[in-house]
Scaffold this motif. Structure first.
Motif, PDB file in Angstrom:
ATOM      1  N   UNK A  67       0.753  -1.181   0.019  1.00 35.92           N
ATOM      2  CA  UNK A  67       0.178  -0.069   0.165  1.00 35.92           C
ATOM      3  C   UNK A  67       1.007   1.296  -0.143  1.00 35.92           C
ATOM      4  N   UNK A  68       1.372   1.611   0.928  1.00 39.14           N
ATOM      5  CA  UNK A  68       3.173   2.855   0.566  1.00 39.14           C
ATOM      6  C   UNK A  68       3.469   2.276  -0.136  1.00 39.14           C
ATOM      7  N   UNK A  69       3.882   2.533  -1.307  1.00 42.65           N
ATOM      8  CA  UNK A  69       4.303   1.855  -2.600  1.00 42.65           C
ATOM      9  C   UNK A  69       4.103   2.602  -3.617  1.00 42.65           C
ATOM     10  N   UNK A  70       1.812   1.780  -3.689  1.00 36.28           N
ATOM     11  CA  UNK A  70       1.687   2.420  -4.147  1.00 36.28           C
ATOM     12  C   UNK A  70       0.596   4.140  -3.940  1.00 36.28           C
ATOM     13  N   UNK A  71       0.190   3.953  -2.637  1.00 36.35           N
ATOM     14  CA  UNK A  71       0.375   5.035  -2.358  1.00 36.35           C
ATOM     15  C   UNK A  71       1.515   6.567  -2.815  1.00 36.35           C
ATOM     16  N   UNK A  72       3.173   5.651  -2.775  1.00 34.87           N
ATOM     17  CA  UNK A  72       3.888   6.940  -3.217  1.00 34.87           C
ATOM     18  C   UNK A  72       3.900   6.982  -4.459  1.00 34.87           C
ATOM     19  N   UNK A  73       3.586   5.417  -5.224  1.00 37.23           N
ATOM     20  CA  UNK A  73       3.724   5.939  -6.685  1.00 37.23           C
ATOM     21  C   UNK A  73       2.544   6.111  -7.638  1.00 37.23           C
ATOM     22  N   UNK A  74       1.561   6.668  -7.127  1.00 38.90           N
ATOM     23  CA  UNK A  74       0.985   7.164  -7.277  1.00 38.90           C
ATOM     24  C   UNK A  74       0.867   8.555  -6.821  1.00 38.90           C
ATOM     25  N   UNK A  75       0.647   9.099  -5.748  1.00 34.95           N
ATOM     26  CA  UNK A  75       1.436  10.971  -5.818  1.00 34.95           C
ATOM     27  C   UNK A  75       2.040  12.112  -7.317  1.00 34.95           C
ATOM     28  N   UNK A  76       0.688  12.667  -7.156  1.00 33.14           N
ATOM     29  CA  UNK A  76       0.842  13.339  -8.625  1.00 33.14           C
ATOM     30  C   UNK A  76       2.283  14.405  -8.526  1.00 33.14           C
ATOM     31  N   UNK A  77       2.822  13.921  -7.327  1.00 31.69           N
ATOM     32  CA  UNK A  77       4.207  14.882  -7.508  1.00 31.69           C
ATOM     33  C   UNK A  77       5.129  13.387  -7.306  1.00 31.69           C
ATOM     34  N   UNK A  78       5.262  12.836  -7.561  1.00 31.96           N
ATOM     35  CA  UNK A  78       6.462  11.434  -7.196  1.00 31.96           C
ATOM     36  C   UNK A  78       7.142  11.579  -8.721  1.00 31.96           C
TER      37      UNK A  78
END
Length: 114
Positions: A67-78
Motif C-alpha cells: 500500500x505504501x509503494x502504491x500510494x507513493x507511486x500514485x502521488x501526483x508529485x512523485x
C-alpha cells in the motif's frame, strides 16, 4: 544429541511449518525418523495460535508495504520530486567538478608564477 534435546529442537523447528508440510512429514515413508514424525504430530495437536499470529503479521506487513509503494507511486508529485532530486545531484556533481578543476588550475598557476 540426546532424544529429549533432539525432540525439543525438532518441535521448535516444526512449529514454523504449515499444516501441509507437517502432514507430509508424518505421512512420508523412510524420509524422517519416528522422533521427527512424533514431533510433527505433536505440533499439529498443539495450540498453533502463535504460528497463525506470525502468518497474519507477515501478511499485514506485506500489505502495508504494498500500500505504501502504491500510494507513493500514485502521488501526483512523485515523478516531479524524483526529477528535481536528479537535477540537484547533477548540479552538486557539476559544482564539485568545477571546484576540483579550479583547485588543479590554482596549483598549476602557482607553479608557473614561481
Amino acid at each position: 544429541m540426546e532424544p529429549s534435546k533432539e525432540y525439543d529442537s525438532l518441535f521448535r523447528q516444526y512449529s514454523d511449518k504449515s499444516q501441509e508440510e507437517l502432514e507430509r512429514i508424518i505421512s512420508s515413508e523412510g524420509d524422517y525418523t519416528e522422533l521427527a514424525k512424533k514431533a510433527a504430530r505433536d505440533v499439529l495437536n498443539s495450540d498453533r495460535t502463535e504460528y497463525y499470529q506470525k502468518i497474519t503479521e507477515q501478511v499485514n506487513k506485506e500489505k502495508a508495504v504494498t500500500q505504501k509503494i502504491e500510494i507513493t507511486q500514485n502521488h501526483p508529485l512523485y515523478h516531479d520530486i524524483h526529477q528535481i532530486a536528479g537535477d540537484i545531484r547533477f548540479m552538486r556533481n557539476l559544482i564539485i567538478a568545477g571546484l576540483a578543476i579550479c583547485f588543479i588550475f590554482g596549483i598549476i598557476g602557482g607553479f608557473l608564477v614561481f
